[in-house]
Design a protein around this motif. Structure first.
Motif, PDB file in Angstrom:
ATOM      1  N   LEU A 101      32.466  39.946  38.756  1.00 10.31           N
ATOM      2  CA  LEU A 101      33.229  40.596  37.690  1.00 10.31           C
ATOM      3  C   LEU A 101      32.935  39.964  36.336  1.00 10.31           C
ATOM      4  O   LEU A 101      32.868  40.661  35.320  1.00 10.31           O
ATOM      5  N   VAL A 102      32.729  38.656  36.306  1.00  9.30           N
ATOM      6  CA  VAL A 102      32.357  37.985  35.060  1.00  9.30           C
ATOM      7  C   VAL A 102      30.965  38.445  34.616  1.00  9.30           C
ATOM      8  O   VAL A 102      30.720  38.677  33.437  1.00  9.30           O
ATOM      9  N   LYS A 103      30.076  38.603  35.573  1.00 10.12           N
ATOM     10  CA  LYS A 103      28.706  39.040  35.265  1.00 10.12           C
ATOM     11  C   LYS A 103      28.700  40.413  34.599  1.00 10.12           C
ATOM     12  O   LYS A 103      27.943  40.650  33.658  1.00 10.12           O
ATOM     13  N   PHE A 104      29.551  41.324  35.085  1.00 11.24           N
ATOM     14  CA  PHE A 104      29.551  42.680  34.559  1.00 11.24           C
ATOM     15  C   PHE A 104      30.630  42.910  33.503  1.00 11.24           C
ATOM     16  O   PHE A 104      30.836  44.047  33.081  1.00 11.24           O
ATOM     17  N   GLU A 105      31.297  41.849  33.086  1.00  9.45           N
ATOM     18  CA  GLU A 105      32.341  41.981  32.074  1.00  9.45           C
ATOM     19  C   GLU A 105      31.727  42.530  30.787  1.00  9.45           C
ATOM     20  O   GLU A 105      30.694  42.075  30.324  1.00  9.45           O
ATOM     21  N   GLY A 106      32.356  43.541  30.235  1.00 14.07           N
ATOM     22  CA  GLY A 106      31.858  44.140  29.005  1.00 14.07           C
ATOM     23  C   GLY A 106      30.888  45.290  29.239  1.00 14.07           C
ATOM     24  O   GLY A 106      30.581  46.023  28.305  1.00 14.07           O
ATOM     25  N   GLN A 107      30.390  45.448  30.459  1.00 17.63           N
ATOM     26  CA  GLN A 107      29.506  46.577  30.752  1.00 17.63           C
ATOM     27  C   GLN A 107      30.355  47.765  31.173  1.00 17.63           C
ATOM     28  O   GLN A 107      31.295  47.619  31.950  1.00 17.63           O
ATOM     29  N   PRO A 108      30.025  48.949  30.670  1.00 16.60           N
ATOM     30  CA  PRO A 108      30.820  50.120  31.051  1.00 16.60           C
ATOM     31  C   PRO A 108      30.570  50.497  32.508  1.00 16.60           C
ATOM     32  O   PRO A 108      29.468  50.352  33.016  1.00 16.60           O
ATOM     33  N   ALA A 109      31.618  50.986  33.133  1.00 21.13           N
ATOM     34  CA  ALA A 109      31.506  51.431  34.525  1.00 21.13           C
ATOM     35  C   ALA A 109      31.066  52.891  34.552  1.00 21.13           C
ATOM     36  O   ALA A 109      31.375  53.663  33.648  1.00 21.13           O
ATOM     37  N   VAL A 110      30.339  53.259  35.590  1.00 18.08           N
ATOM     38  CA  VAL A 110      29.843  54.627  35.719  1.00 18.08           C
ATOM     39  C   VAL A 110      30.972  55.577  36.103  1.00 18.08           C
ATOM     40  O   VAL A 110      30.986  56.720  35.686  1.00 18.08           O
ATOM     41  N   THR A 111      31.932  55.110  36.890  1.00 19.47           N
ATOM     42  CA  THR A 111      33.055  55.949  37.297  1.00 19.47           C
ATOM     43  C   THR A 111      34.356  55.359  36.780  1.00 19.47           C
ATOM     44  O   THR A 111      34.436  54.168  36.470  1.00 19.47           O
TER      45      THR A 111
END
Length: 167
Positions: A101-111
């Motif tokens: 979750l820290v790795k993808f923090e700030g990246q928009p989710a597809v769904t």
């Protein structure tokens, strides 16, 4: 009726295609040169070199895997049984999820509903843990718990870094 028209149209288009396709250049010259250049001694040494390269790459992967392996707890896996194994698996999963979750923090989710899906998987994990309290050494339940944890990790990865966005 529509399928029948489609089949007739497809057959008509197939009939208009040429029956044979000739290469744009003579391919036999390259084949002949390849066969003449191949010396049995050279092919054996090339095969030997390929085996050495394969063995070296396997050894490298094995060494990297060995040195990067982190046990769940200071105890060995063999000594973990029952509820302590469930706790160790849960703790390890929580650490991995936090890191992901820290790795993808700030990246928009597809769904939009990925967090709801994550909660549903979490509910499934809690139900499996409750069943494991009754039968802590049930390997089928342990595998189910690992599978749910794996699905949660894949869900987070897929909604933040889907394969179609990766190069």
């Amino acid at each position: 009726m529509v399928m029948n028209n489609f089949e007739h149209e497809l057959q008509r288009q197939l009939d208009t295609l040429p029956k044979e396709k000739q290469p744009q250049r003579d391919l036999w010259k390259g084949i002949e040169l390849s066969l003449e250049a191949e010396n049995p001694a050279e092919s054996r040494s090339g095969l030997h070199a390929k085996h050495i390269a394969l063995a070296a790459s396997f050894a490298l992967v094995a060494m990297v895997s060995w040195f990067t392996f982190k046990p769940i707890e200071p105890q060995t896996h063999d000594s973990l049984t029952g509820q302590s194994l469930v706790t160790a698996l849960s703790n390890q999963h929580q650490q991995q999820m936090n890191a992901l979750l820290v790795k993808f923090e700030g990246q928009p989710a597809v769904t939009e509903n990925w967090q709801q899906q994550l909660q549903e998987l979490d509910s499934a994990a809690n139900a499996i843990k409750a069943a494991l309290e009754e039968d802590p050494d049930n390997t089928a339940l342990l595998k189910m718990l690992q599978n749910v944890y794996q699905q949660q990790m894949m869900l987070v990865e897929r909604v933040h870094a889907p394969k179609w966005q990766q190069i």
